[in-house]
Scaffold this motif. Sequence first.
Motif, PDB file in Angstrom:
ATOM      1  N   GLY A  79      11.231 -24.822 -38.350  1.00  0.00           N
ATOM      2  CA  GLY A  79       9.701 -24.573 -37.726  1.00  0.00           C
ATOM      3  C   GLY A  79       9.090 -23.225 -38.551  1.00  0.00           C
ATOM      4  N   VAL A  80       9.042 -23.586 -39.905  1.00  0.00           N
ATOM      5  CA  VAL A  80       8.442 -22.637 -40.940  1.00  0.00           C
ATOM      6  C   VAL A  80       7.007 -22.981 -41.271  1.00  0.00           C
ATOM      7  N   ASP A  81       6.085 -22.016 -40.768  1.00  0.00           N
ATOM      8  CA  ASP A  81       4.725 -22.145 -41.112  1.00  0.00           C
ATOM      9  C   ASP A  81       4.095 -23.176 -40.096  1.00  0.00           C
ATOM     10  N   GLU A  82       4.530 -23.160 -38.940  1.00  0.00           N
ATOM     11  CA  GLU A  82       4.243 -24.246 -37.868  1.00  0.00           C
ATOM     12  C   GLU A  82       3.791 -23.227 -36.448  1.00  0.00           C
ATOM     13  N   SER A  83       3.529 -24.385 -35.610  1.00  0.00           N
ATOM     14  CA  SER A  83       3.480 -23.532 -33.948  1.00  0.00           C
ATOM     15  C   SER A  83       4.947 -23.436 -33.647  1.00  0.00           C
ATOM     16  N   VAL A  84       5.065 -22.130 -32.706  1.00  0.00           N
ATOM     17  CA  VAL A  84       6.509 -22.240 -32.119  1.00  0.00           C
ATOM     18  C   VAL A  84       6.070 -21.983 -30.707  1.00  0.00           C
ATOM     19  N   MET A  85       7.094 -22.397 -29.674  1.00  0.00           N
ATOM     20  CA  MET A  85       6.702 -22.212 -28.495  1.00  0.00           C
ATOM     21  C   MET A  85       6.331 -20.710 -27.809  1.00  0.00           C
ATOM     22  N   TRP A  86       7.360 -19.855 -28.446  1.00  0.00           N
ATOM     23  CA  TRP A  86       7.179 -18.693 -27.763  1.00  0.00           C
ATOM     24  C   TRP A  86       5.868 -17.876 -28.565  1.00  0.00           C
ATOM     25  N   GLY A  87       5.545 -18.208 -29.561  1.00  0.00           N
ATOM     26  CA  GLY A  87       4.508 -17.582 -30.238  1.00  0.00           C
ATOM     27  C   GLY A  87       3.122 -18.029 -29.394  1.00  0.00           C
ATOM     28  N   ASP A  88       3.212 -19.330 -28.821  1.00  0.00           N
ATOM     29  CA  ASP A  88       1.936 -19.778 -28.253  1.00  0.00           C
ATOM     30  C   ASP A  88       2.156 -19.063 -26.667  1.00  0.00           C
ATOM     31  N   TYR A  89       3.263 -18.759 -26.321  1.00  0.00           N
ATOM     32  CA  TYR A  89       3.319 -18.036 -24.797  1.00  0.00           C
ATOM     33  C   TYR A  89       3.035 -16.681 -24.986  1.00  0.00           C
ATOM     34  N   PHE A  90       3.494 -15.820 -25.968  1.00  0.00           N
ATOM     35  CA  PHE A  90       3.097 -14.572 -26.058  1.00  0.00           C
ATOM     36  C   PHE A  90       1.694 -14.262 -26.360  1.00  0.00           C
ATOM     37  N   PHE A  91       1.241 -15.058 -27.080  1.00  0.00           N
ATOM     38  CA  PHE A  91      -0.317 -14.949 -27.355  1.00  0.00           C
ATOM     39  C   PHE A  91      -1.224 -15.242 -26.078  1.00  0.00           C
ATOM     40  N   LEU A  92      -0.936 -16.037 -25.280  1.00  0.00           N
ATOM     41  CA  LEU A  92      -1.594 -16.500 -24.030  1.00  0.00           C
ATOM     42  C   LEU A  92      -1.205 -15.247 -22.905  1.00  0.00           C
ATOM     43  N   GLU A  93      -0.065 -14.761 -22.848  1.00  0.00           N
ATOM     44  CA  GLU A  93       0.248 -13.409 -21.992  1.00  0.00           C
ATOM     45  C   GLU A  93      -0.432 -12.349 -22.785  1.00  0.00           C
ATOM     46  N   ALA A  94      -0.583 -12.126 -23.820  1.00  0.00           N
ATOM     47  CA  ALA A  94      -1.095 -10.840 -24.195  1.00  0.00           C
ATOM     48  C   ALA A  94      -2.798 -11.158 -23.891  1.00  0.00           C
ATOM     49  N   LEU A  95      -3.422 -12.100 -24.111  1.00  0.00           N
ATOM     50  CA  LEU A  95      -4.819 -12.356 -23.799  1.00  0.00           C
ATOM     51  C   LEU A  95      -5.081 -12.316 -22.203  1.00  0.00           C
ATOM     52  N   TRP A  96      -3.984 -12.748 -21.374  1.00  0.00           N
ATOM     53  CA  TRP A  96      -4.293 -12.772 -19.809  1.00  0.00           C
ATOM     54  C   TRP A  96      -4.165 -11.194 -19.463  1.00  0.00           C
ATOM     55  N   LYS A  97      -3.323 -10.459 -20.262  1.00  0.00           N
ATOM     56  CA  LYS A  97      -3.237  -8.915 -19.781  1.00  0.00           C
ATOM     57  C   LYS A  97      -4.860  -8.595 -19.890  1.00  0.00           C
ATOM     58  N   LEU A  98      -5.355  -8.851 -21.018  1.00  0.00           N
ATOM     59  CA  LEU A  98      -6.710  -8.159 -21.165  1.00  0.00           C
ATOM     60  C   LEU A  98      -7.541  -8.777 -20.463  1.00  0.00           C
ATOM     61  N   VAL A  99      -7.653  -9.889 -20.175  1.00  0.00           N
ATOM     62  CA  VAL A  99      -8.475 -10.728 -19.069  1.00  0.00           C
ATOM     63  C   VAL A  99      -8.369  -9.891 -17.467  1.00  0.00           C
ATOM     64  N   ASP A 100      -6.995  -9.887 -17.347  1.00  0.00           N
ATOM     65  CA  ASP A 100      -6.723  -9.181 -15.998  1.00  0.00           C
ATOM     66  C   ASP A 100      -7.108  -7.753 -15.921  1.00  0.00           C
ATOM     67  N   ALA A 101      -7.096  -7.150 -16.957  1.00  0.00           N
ATOM     68  CA  ALA A 101      -7.302  -5.634 -17.031  1.00  0.00           C
ATOM     69  C   ALA A 101      -8.706  -5.321 -16.983  1.00  0.00           C
ATOM     70  N   ALA A 102      -9.576  -6.397 -17.464  1.00  0.00           N
ATOM     71  CA  ALA A 102     -11.016  -6.393 -17.462  1.00  0.00           C
ATOM     72  C   ALA A 102     -11.588  -6.560 -16.053  1.00  0.00           C
ATOM     73  N   ASP A 103     -10.971  -7.432 -15.092  1.00  0.00           N
ATOM     74  CA  ASP A 103     -11.427  -7.905 -13.888  1.00  0.00           C
ATOM     75  C   ASP A 103     -11.650  -6.982 -12.873  1.00  0.00           C
TER      76      ASP A 103
END
Length: 369
Positions: free
Chosen positions: A345-369
């Motif tokens: 998995g070198v220079d690829e998508s990794v499942m936890w990277g996708d997860y924490f990216f969405l988690e972080a974005l969701w925190k921002l969206v949730d805080a803005a609501d």
Amino acid sequence: MSNLTRLLARTDAVFEFAAQQLQTLTDKHPDQFPMYTESGKWSIEGERWTNWCEGFLGGQLWLIYLATGDETWRTKAEHYSKQVEERVSDDTVHDLGFVFWPTYYRWWTLSDDQDLLDIVIRAGRTLASRYQAPGAYVASFVGEDSLFIDIMMNVGLIFFAGYESGDPELIDVAMEHSLTSRRHLVRGDGSTAHEALFDRETGAFLKHGTHQGWRPGSSWARGLAWALYGFGTVFSFTGDGRFLQTAQACANYFIEHSPDNGIPPNDFIEPNPARPYESSAAAIAASGLLQLSELSIDPAHKRLYHDQAVTILTTLTEPEFLASETPNWEGILKHGVYHERKNLGVDESVMWGDYFFLEALWKLVDAAD
Ligand code: GLY
């Protein structure tokens, strides 16, 4: 327009893209849990080294449900969460926090169902059973003599199980583990070692090691991200200021040693790294920095951590990293790394990277609501 406003304006499109990718993944490979892509395609058969990622797919489905409110995603999230339940008694790995926090814990917060809570508590007890009393740490999957920085991201599960069940032994295990990690894995400058090795009989610290970083004395970027997030989580459970200070030291090192776009290489210290980016470390750090911004008391720290998270997430939503303009790429974020030395998995998508990216974005969206 502020950087945050600009980023928030992109989030609907990002969640829509993520939902498409996850729909395609679950249609193409039903009930499978890939860990990384190979040339952009999810690998089902690829070598895994260890069994730690199954919670991140269900976790992403929960985040898509939260972002869209569409019940079909909730049904899918529950289905993929149930697939990991059998891991509740798996005492062969140190990763049950990664498996149960994004799935059963999230599910419990949305339903308040005692059966779900019981599963999270059982998983916490299983993880605590890896505790090594002589050295006062929860052992990594590689052996009883080994402590990984990654486990700081899992120890919250033991604190949670201890507080929810009222079992002081669990809280002691989690506390001792966190103090040992702080003492032996975090350096004075806020950088972290990946692994500490101990004498199994006496519990004496022997030396540092690494599996995914450059050298035992270097600073693997994802390990540092686990540390800044994990020590922040431990502070949120305990209120013990030593853990806030450690989380901040790790965060400050991460920020000071990252390039302007916020995305570090695989190791902060490796000279001339072969690849410039490890996007999953940046995604984890963004989510951990948002937590740390909330937990910090000093307004300057609050602002620093929040602004850095916005910088990272802004970079990750650009086409260099977000795969939305890369035809036939099956993951969400490009330029992640699992295990450089093993060439997995070198220079690829990794499942936890996708997860924490969405988690972080969701925190921002949730805080803005
Ligand atoms: N916990 C495994 C990793 O970060 O690769």
